[in-house]
Design a protein around this motif. Structure first.
Motif, mmCIF file in Angstrom:
data_model
loop_
_atom_site.group_PDB
_atom_site.id
_atom_site.type_symbol
_atom_site.label_atom_id
_atom_site.label_comp_id
_atom_site.label_asym_id
_atom_site.label_seq_id
_atom_site.Cartn_x
_atom_site.Cartn_y
_atom_site.Cartn_z
ATOM 1 N N ALA A 148 30.420 38.885 48.380
ATOM 2 C CA ALA A 148 31.481 38.922 47.911
ATOM 3 C C ALA A 148 33.036 39.318 48.523
ATOM 4 C CB ALA A 148 31.269 39.616 46.596
ATOM 5 N N ARG A 149 32.273 39.531 49.793
ATOM 6 C CA ARG A 149 33.017 40.418 51.113
ATOM 7 C C ARG A 149 33.881 38.905 51.382
ATOM 8 N NH1 ARG A 149 30.900 45.501 53.466
ATOM 9 N NH2 ARG A 149 31.504 47.509 51.797
ATOM 10 N N GLU A 150 32.772 37.998 51.281
ATOM 11 C CA GLU A 150 33.266 37.140 51.717
ATOM 12 C C GLU A 150 34.194 35.748 51.251
ATOM 13 O OE1 GLU A 150 32.990 35.953 55.974
ATOM 14 O OE2 GLU A 150 33.213 37.731 55.529
ATOM 15 N N GLU A 151 33.890 35.786 50.050
ATOM 16 C CA GLU A 151 34.379 34.871 49.189
ATOM 17 C C GLU A 151 35.984 36.109 49.020
ATOM 18 O OE1 GLU A 151 33.500 33.678 44.033
ATOM 19 O OE2 GLU A 151 32.725 35.371 45.070
ATOM 20 N N LEU A 152 35.658 37.508 49.128
ATOM 21 C CA LEU A 152 37.382 37.718 48.857
ATOM 22 C C LEU A 152 38.127 37.618 49.823
ATOM 23 C CD1 LEU A 152 38.473 39.678 46.936
ATOM 24 C CD2 LEU A 152 37.866 41.981 48.060
ATOM 25 N N ARG A 153 37.976 37.951 51.128
ATOM 26 C CA ARG A 153 38.768 37.458 51.984
ATOM 27 C C ARG A 153 39.579 36.898 51.854
ATOM 28 N NH1 ARG A 153 35.552 38.022 55.906
ATOM 29 N NH2 ARG A 153 34.860 40.201 55.704
ATOM 30 N N PRO A 154 39.734 35.093 51.809
ATOM 31 C CA PRO A 154 40.614 33.764 52.054
ATOM 32 C C PRO A 154 41.750 34.253 50.785
ATOM 33 C CG PRO A 154 38.291 33.240 51.064
ATOM 34 C CD PRO A 154 38.173 34.264 51.626
ATOM 35 N N VAL A 155 40.571 34.532 50.021
ATOM 36 C CA VAL A 155 41.534 35.097 48.431
ATOM 37 C C VAL A 155 43.330 36.256 48.455
ATOM 38 C CG1 VAL A 155 41.315 35.902 46.281
ATOM 39 C CG2 VAL A 155 39.619 34.419 46.402
ATOM 40 N N LYS A 156 42.148 36.840 49.179
ATOM 41 C CA LYS A 156 42.539 38.283 50.070
ATOM 42 C C LYS A 156 44.608 37.722 50.132
ATOM 43 C CE LYS A 156 43.199 42.531 51.635
ATOM 44 N NZ LYS A 156 44.107 42.615 53.176
ATOM 45 N N GLU A 157 43.933 36.976 51.725
ATOM 46 C CA GLU A 157 45.072 36.721 52.378
ATOM 47 C C GLU A 157 46.051 35.576 51.084
ATOM 48 O OE1 GLU A 157 42.808 34.727 55.799
ATOM 49 O OE2 GLU A 157 42.083 36.350 56.577
ATOM 50 N N ASP A 158 45.241 34.878 50.994
ATOM 51 C CA ASP A 158 46.252 33.751 49.986
ATOM 52 C C ASP A 158 47.325 35.133 48.977
ATOM 53 O OD1 ASP A 158 46.920 30.987 48.573
ATOM 54 O OD2 ASP A 158 46.154 31.941 47.497
ATOM 55 N N PHE A 159 46.726 35.702 48.403
ATOM 56 C CA PHE A 159 47.660 36.538 48.251
ATOM 57 C C PHE A 159 48.605 37.263 48.430
ATOM 58 C CE2 PHE A 159 48.653 41.030 46.321
ATOM 59 C CZ PHE A 159 49.392 40.571 45.825
ATOM 60 N N GLU A 160 48.381 37.645 49.504
ATOM 61 C CA GLU A 160 49.173 38.294 50.582
ATOM 62 C C GLU A 160 50.247 37.428 50.798
ATOM 63 O OE1 GLU A 160 46.465 40.532 53.243
ATOM 64 O OE2 GLU A 160 46.551 42.139 51.705
ATOM 65 N N ALA B 124 47.171 34.257 42.263
ATOM 66 C CA ALA B 124 46.242 34.334 42.987
ATOM 67 C C ALA B 124 46.079 36.081 43.140
ATOM 68 C CB ALA B 124 47.637 34.023 44.173
ATOM 69 N N LEU B 125 46.526 36.738 42.353
ATOM 70 C CA LEU B 125 46.737 38.548 42.187
ATOM 71 C C LEU B 125 45.750 38.802 41.899
ATOM 72 C CD1 LEU B 125 47.457 40.946 42.121
ATOM 73 C CD2 LEU B 125 49.402 40.892 40.362
ATOM 74 N N GLN B 126 45.865 37.503 40.424
ATOM 75 C CA GLN B 126 44.313 37.786 38.987
ATOM 76 C C GLN B 126 43.169 37.294 39.504
ATOM 77 O OE1 GLN B 126 44.994 39.163 36.530
ATOM 78 N NE2 GLN B 126 47.243 39.146 37.013
ATOM 79 N N ASP B 127 43.078 36.401 40.586
ATOM 80 C CA ASP B 127 41.441 36.111 41.248
ATOM 81 C C ASP B 127 41.963 37.213 42.575
ATOM 82 O OD1 ASP B 127 41.872 33.608 40.433
ATOM 83 O OD2 ASP B 127 42.727 32.098 41.929
ATOM 84 N N TYR B 128 42.816 37.933 43.198
ATOM 85 C CA TYR B 128 42.172 39.053 43.788
ATOM 86 C C TYR B 128 41.320 39.593 43.185
ATOM 87 C CZ TYR B 128 44.110 42.515 47.562
ATOM 88 O OH TYR B 128 44.223 43.830 48.092
ATOM 89 N N LYS B 129 42.307 40.090 42.093
ATOM 90 C CA LYS B 129 41.517 41.318 41.354
ATOM 91 C C LYS B 129 40.265 41.149 40.934
ATOM 92 C CE LYS B 129 45.462 43.367 39.945
ATOM 93 N NZ LYS B 129 46.822 43.840 38.955
ATOM 94 N N ARG B 130 39.888 40.236 40.487
ATOM 95 C CA ARG B 130 38.764 39.155 39.857
ATOM 96 C C ARG B 130 37.846 39.811 41.163
ATOM 97 N NH1 ARG B 130 36.158 35.071 40.389
ATOM 98 N NH2 ARG B 130 38.130 34.070 40.956
ATOM 99 N N LEU B 131 37.721 39.040 42.121
ATOM 100 C CA LEU B 131 37.003 39.149 42.404
ATOM 101 C C LEU B 131 36.968 40.801 43.772
ATOM 102 C CD1 LEU B 131 38.301 35.976 45.056
ATOM 103 C CD2 LEU B 131 35.803 36.889 43.679
ATOM 104 N N GLN B 132 38.015 41.781 44.181
ATOM 105 C CA GLN B 132 37.697 42.686 43.543
ATOM 106 C C GLN B 132 37.444 43.710 43.748
ATOM 107 O OE1 GLN B 132 38.658 44.264 46.888
ATOM 108 N NE2 GLN B 132 37.365 45.627 46.768
ATOM 109 N N SER B 133 37.033 43.508 42.247
ATOM 110 C CA SER B 133 35.934 44.353 41.298
ATOM 111 C C SER B 133 34.956 43.858 40.752
ATOM 112 C CB SER B 133 37.053 43.544 39.507
ATOM 113 O OG SER B 133 36.088 44.228 38.653
ATOM 114 N N LYS B 134 34.460 42.592 41.662
ATOM 115 C CA LYS B 134 33.020 42.519 42.278
ATOM 116 C C LYS B 134 33.096 43.245 43.179
ATOM 117 C CE LYS B 134 30.900 37.917 42.496
ATOM 118 N NZ LYS B 134 30.987 36.679 42.945
ATOM 119 N N VAL B 135 33.342 42.767 44.068
ATOM 120 C CA VAL B 135 33.361 43.242 45.065
ATOM 121 C C VAL B 135 32.693 45.876 44.754
ATOM 122 C CG1 VAL B 135 33.999 44.376 47.305
ATOM 123 C CG2 VAL B 135 34.141 42.227 46.981
ATOM 124 N N GLU B 136 33.856 46.075 44.581
ATOM 125 C CA GLU B 136 34.078 47.347 44.448
ATOM 126 C C GLU B 136 32.305 47.597 43.175
ATOM 127 O OE1 GLU B 136 36.883 48.307 42.007
ATOM 128 O OE2 GLU B 136 38.033 48.549 43.965
#
Length: 244
Positions: free
Chosen positions: A152-164, A122-134
């Motif tokens: 990209a932000r919409e895609e990141l949100r559930p992944v961020k929540e899952d990781f957290e 989940a952390l790797q997915d979070y970092k990958r999508l956050q890098s895309k947003v940045e």
């Protein structure tokens, strides 16, 4: 942006520390389980071998010809059988109170390790999508780029929540599990000591009684050695064993 490098790297370090503790605990638990099994197997082999020796001695033709020797070997055989019975009881107790609990405790680690792996993924997915947003945030805000950034932000949100959620669960539960090891194992180790104390107390009684039965002459070990050496010298003096 949604990316909070300091908080994520801090929680990464915390989880890494907890994981290291857990890997050590798993390794130690498995080693202890293996060592306890080897120890009890060796214990049983020892008392079985002792019984076999006394049985072999008792069936020796010498015992038929010498009543005193027969009485001594009978006393030894009885003592060895008692020792074996108490030894088996001790091993049974250790199996129930130490070895089985160690095995049950070890069975928890695979699911714990899986939770750590899922959190890592989940952390790797979070970092990958956050890098895309940045990456999109750094580009010029044209219409299509704004749409991509939004997606990209919409895609990141559930992944961020899952990781957290996974991270929070591990940060809360791993320390609880780790600290529980003392309460879990203390009764086992106390039971191990009690089983050994009971066994060796009985052994003291058994061998004290055996000493009373067979040690009529009350010779010391050096005296026995001298007596044996004198007899051996007599045997060496016989012509059939004399050196050429």
């Amino acid at each position: 942006g949604v990316w909070e490098p300091s908080s994520v790297s801090s929680s990464e370090m915390q989880v890494d520390t907890h994981s290291e503790n857990h890997f050590q605990l798993e390794d130690q638990t498995k080693k202890l389980h293996k060592d306890m099994k080897k120890s009890t197997e060796a214990d049983l082999a020892m008392s079985k071998a002792a019984v076999k020796i006394s049985v072999d001695l008792l069936s020796n033709p010498l015992c038929e010809q010498d009543q005193a020797l027969l009485d001594s070997m009978t006393a030894l055989d009885t003592a060895m059988r008692r020792m074996d019975a108490f030894n088996q009881e001790k091993v049974n107790q250790i199996q129930k109170t130490v070895i089985d609990p160690l095995k049950k405790y070890s069975s928890v680690f695979p699911s714990l390790n899986m939770a750590v792996k899922r959190r890592e993924q989940a952390l790797q997915d979070y970092k990958r999508l956050q890098s895309k947003v940045e990456k999109y945030e750094e580009k010029e805000k044209t219409g299509p780029m704004v749409v991509k950034l939004h997606q990209a932000r919409e895609e990141l949100r559930p992944v961020k929540e899952d990781f957290e959620a996974k991270n929070k669960q591990l940060l809360e539960e791993m320390p609880k599990f780790y600290s529980s090891r003392i309460d879990y194992f203390q009764p086992s180790f106390e039971a191990l000591i009690r089983a050994q104390v009971v066994y060796f107390t009985e052994m003291h009684k058994i061998f004290s009684e055996l000493t009373e039965q067979i040690d009529q002459a009350r010779l010391t070990d050096p005296e026995r050695e001298r007596e044996n050496e004198a007899r051996l010298n007599e045997l060496r003096a016989l012509s059939i064993v004399a050196d050429d």
